[in-house]
Design an enzyme around this catalytic site. Structure first.
Site, PDB file in Angstrom:
ATOM      1  N   ASP A 284      93.037  94.316 149.273  1.00 24.05           N
ATOM      2  CA  ASP A 284      94.244  93.714 149.830  1.00 24.05           C
ATOM      3  C   ASP A 284      95.064  94.731 150.621  1.00 24.05           C
ATOM      4  O   ASP A 284      96.282  94.587 150.770  1.00 24.05           O
ATOM      5  CB  ASP A 284      95.105  93.089 148.730  1.00 24.05           C
ATOM      6  CG  ASP A 284      95.894  91.876 149.209  1.00 24.05           C
ATOM      7  OD1 ASP A 284      95.822  91.552 150.408  1.00 24.05           O
ATOM      8  OD2 ASP A 284      96.590  91.257 148.386  1.00 24.05           O
TER       9      ASP A 284
ATOM     10  N   GLU B  91      92.090  82.997 155.174  1.00 27.92           N
ATOM     11  CA  GLU B  91      92.888  83.018 153.939  1.00 27.92           C
ATOM     12  C   GLU B  91      93.874  81.866 153.925  1.00 27.92           C
ATOM     13  O   GLU B  91      94.969  81.965 154.451  1.00 27.92           O
ATOM     14  CB  GLU B  91      93.631  84.353 153.799  1.00 27.92           C
ATOM     15  CG  GLU B  91      94.344  84.459 152.462  1.00 27.92           C
ATOM     16  CD  GLU B  91      95.115  85.756 152.297  1.00 27.92           C
ATOM     17  OE1 GLU B  91      95.397  86.116 151.142  1.00 27.92           O
ATOM     18  OE2 GLU B  91      95.432  86.406 153.311  1.00 27.92           O
TER      19      GLU B  91
ATOM     20  N   HIS C 292      88.731  91.954 151.166  1.00 29.94           N
ATOM     21  CA  HIS C 292      89.965  91.433 151.768  1.00 29.94           C
ATOM     22  C   HIS C 292      90.802  92.562 152.337  1.00 29.94           C
ATOM     23  O   HIS C 292      91.311  93.402 151.598  1.00 29.94           O
ATOM     24  CB  HIS C 292      90.772  90.673 150.719  1.00 29.94           C
ATOM     25  CG  HIS C 292      91.863  89.831 151.301  1.00 29.94           C
ATOM     26  ND1 HIS C 292      91.657  88.533 151.717  1.00 29.94           N
ATOM     27  CD2 HIS C 292      93.163  90.092 151.547  1.00 29.94           C
ATOM     28  CE1 HIS C 292      92.793  88.036 152.188  1.00 29.94           C
ATOM     29  NE2 HIS C 292      93.722  88.967 152.097  1.00 29.94           N
TER      30      HIS C 292
ATOM     31  N   HIS D 134      96.586  79.281 149.889  1.00 37.63           N
ATOM     32  CA  HIS D 134      97.339  80.530 149.803  1.00 37.63           C
ATOM     33  C   HIS D 134      98.446  80.275 148.776  1.00 37.63           C
ATOM     34  O   HIS D 134      98.157  79.730 147.704  1.00 37.63           O
ATOM     35  CB  HIS D 134      97.866  80.975 151.169  1.00 37.63           C
ATOM     36  CG  HIS D 134      98.360  82.390 151.155  1.00 37.63           C
ATOM     37  ND1 HIS D 134      99.689  82.717 151.264  1.00 37.63           N
ATOM     38  CD2 HIS D 134      97.698  83.560 150.984  1.00 37.63           C
ATOM     39  CE1 HIS D 134      99.831  84.034 151.165  1.00 37.63           C
ATOM     40  NE2 HIS D 134      98.629  84.574 151.000  1.00 37.63           N
TER      41      HIS D 134
ATOM     42  N   HIS E 208      94.187  83.004 144.841  1.00 40.21           N
ATOM     43  CA  HIS E 208      95.398  82.222 145.139  1.00 40.21           C
ATOM     44  C   HIS E 208      95.382  80.796 144.593  1.00 40.21           C
ATOM     45  O   HIS E 208      96.392  80.106 144.744  1.00 40.21           O
ATOM     46  CB  HIS E 208      95.669  82.158 146.655  1.00 40.21           C
ATOM     47  CG  HIS E 208      96.192  83.428 147.240  1.00 40.21           C
ATOM     48  ND1 HIS E 208      97.509  83.826 147.157  1.00 40.21           N
ATOM     49  CD2 HIS E 208      95.563  84.414 147.928  1.00 40.21           C
ATOM     50  CE1 HIS E 208      97.673  84.976 147.769  1.00 40.21           C
ATOM     51  NE2 HIS E 208      96.505  85.370 148.240  1.00 40.21           N
TER      52      HIS E 208
ATOM     53  N   HIS F 131      90.206  88.716 146.279  1.00 42.86           N
ATOM     54  CA  HIS F 131      91.182  89.758 145.930  1.00 42.86           C
ATOM     55  C   HIS F 131      92.017  89.284 144.739  1.00 42.86           C
ATOM     56  O   HIS F 131      93.165  88.909 144.871  1.00 42.86           O
ATOM     57  CB  HIS F 131      92.048  90.154 147.129  1.00 42.86           C
ATOM     58  CG  HIS F 131      92.804  89.045 147.799  1.00 42.86           C
ATOM     59  ND1 HIS F 131      92.207  87.925 148.314  1.00 42.86           N
ATOM     60  CD2 HIS F 131      94.134  88.898 148.065  1.00 42.86           C
ATOM     61  CE1 HIS F 131      93.115  87.134 148.852  1.00 42.86           C
ATOM     62  NE2 HIS F 131      94.303  87.703 148.698  1.00 42.86           N
TER      63      HIS F 131
ATOM     64  N   ASP G 148      93.969  92.990 155.374  1.00 42.23           N
ATOM     65  CA  ASP G 148      94.879  92.253 156.246  1.00 42.23           C
ATOM     66  C   ASP G 148      95.266  93.007 157.504  1.00 42.23           C
ATOM     67  O   ASP G 148      96.321  92.736 158.094  1.00 42.23           O
ATOM     68  CB  ASP G 148      96.145  91.881 155.465  1.00 42.23           C
ATOM     69  CG  ASP G 148      95.962  90.630 154.626  1.00 42.23           C
ATOM     70  OD1 ASP G 148      95.830  89.545 155.214  1.00 42.23           O
ATOM     71  OD2 ASP G 148      95.959  90.740 153.391  1.00 42.23           O
TER      72      ASP G 148
END
EC number: 3.4.13.19
Length: 411
Positions: free
Chosen positions: A304, A141, A36, A168, A214, A235, A38
């Site tokens: 992350d 995600e 993961h 999420h 999540h 993650h 971003d």
């Protein structure tokens, strides 16, 4: 005695160098696959996805955890790039926003072909390793990105989605998120609704990794019991080490072991130490715990990076992966266990998901019930119109009777 006291610091330095050198030796042919990252969100936030902006050059990009030199220094050989749209897009423009983020990943790979190889399979990852490139995959995600549509889910698969995070930080109409367990969200589906179960089955049919980062504990358990293939936590870390509900409790870790699934450890300080500060050693504690409870086959990395504001001391960006591997070697992880955590565990799970897929099987078609959908701007083509028609008929009848009632009152 006095003549040898100075030897111990020298021994410590030499030992540290040895473990770091061993880490680099292993990572040269077993580079890390990170679950993961971003960076695509940063490209949106900083440049509105305009990759030709000189400031967006990934070779010189500053103020991010990720750029091309840092990926090279960190021996990152595989990356699931997060396609993220915030929860406030749900029931609004989430599909559009998701498509834009998928597009920026595709364009990033096209713009830097010497560094990135866009892939959609475990074989593609191995090919990227051989070519010395970063295997680039798309992870969506947040289940709100499919807008409760199996057709959208299949379209995202065709565009390259290879994992879907079921929620999420918000419930979808068909799955509960982790904030249910803190009391900050109300449970709606008690894990997975019947439509949520169809989503899981369709992901299995397509060969898409199911990501349980999540989600609520009830969603974790329901999915692990239902899925025909192993799942991932792209993650997440260990709840027993840091009691954040974003982490995975031990009873779920035992299900991870039973299903041959994978937990890719998160580096966000608040999920590592449950405080604003953390360090590399504490991240290794999570890796140790997951290995102890779920087995070495269950361990991976999901840093992350570029999705969090605070990262541990010693893991400031993606270039620091060799230091974490050196710490695991210092803790007596075997070379096979380290290679597993770096890449082999993810490849094993991905291959199992691919083998469990069956594109010749009829797809799931039953839509989510209309009364489970939200959003005031939504249209409802295809749904039975009986309830809606009856509502309008009653309104028309009341409107027609109003003048008569008024006349009677005036008499």
């Amino acid at each position: 005695m006095w003549t040898t006291w100075w030897l111990w610091p020298l021994v410590a330095v030499c030992t540290a160098d040895f473990f770091r050198e061993e880490a680099e030796r292993i990572m040269k042919d077993s580079p890390v696959i990170d679950g993961h990252n971003d960076l695509p969100w940063q490209l949106l936030s900083m440049f509105n996805n305009q990759l030709q902006d000189a400031r967006a050059n990934l070779t010189t990009l500053a103020d991010t955890h990720t750029n091309i030199p840092k990926l090279r220094a960190g021996f990152v050989g595989g990356q699931f790039w997060s396609v993220y749209t915030p929860c406030d897009t749900q029931d609004k423009d989430t599909v559009r926003r998701t498509l834009e983020q998928m597009d920026v990943v595709h364009r990033m790979c096209q713009m830097y072909p010497e560094t990135f190889l866009y892939v959609t399979s475990s074989a593609g990852i191995r090919q990227a390793f051989q070519e010395g490139k970063v295997a680039s995959l798309i992870g969506v995600e947040g289940g709100h990105s499919i807008d409760s549509s199996l057709g959208v889910l299949r379209a995202l698969y065709q565009l390259g989605m290879r994992y879907l995070t079921l929620t999420h930080n918000c419930n979808t109409p068909w799955a509960d998120n982790w904030l249910v367990d803190t009391g900050d969200s109300k449970p709606q589906s008690q894990g997975l609704s019947p439509f949520g179960q169809r989503v899981v089955k369709e992901l299995n049919r397509l060969g898409v990794l199911i990501d349980l980062a999540h989600v609520s504990v009830a969603t974790m358990k329901a999915t692990l019991q239902l899925s025909r293939a192993p799942v991932i936590f792209s993650h997440s870390s260990a709840y027993s080490v840091c009691a954040s509900r974003r982490n995975v409790p031990d009873d779920v870790l035992r299900l991870v072991k039973q299903t041959d699934s994978l937990v890719m450890v998160n580096f966000y300080n608040n999920y590592v130490s449950c405080t604003n500060k953390a360090n590399l050693s504490q991240v290794a504690d999570h890796l140790d715990h997951i290995k102890e409870v779920a087995g070495a086959r269950a361990v991976g990395f999901g840093g992350d990076f570029d999705g969090v504001s605070r990262v541990p001391e010693g893991l400031e960006d993606v270039s620091k992966y060799p230091d974490l591997i050196a710490e695991l070697l210092r803790r007596n992880w075997t070379e096979a266990e380290v290679r597993g955590a770096l890449a082999n565990n993810l490849l094993r799970v991905f291959e199992a998901v691919e083998q469990a897929s069956n594109l010749t099987q009829a797809p799931e078609e039953e839509p989510i019930p209309r009364d489970e959908l939200g959003g005031s701007c939504r249209t409802y083509y295809g749904y039975p119109s009986g309830a809606s028609s009856l509502h309008h008929q009653r309104g028309f009848l009341l409107a027609s009777l109003a003048p008569l009632v008024l006349c009677l009152c005036l008499l």
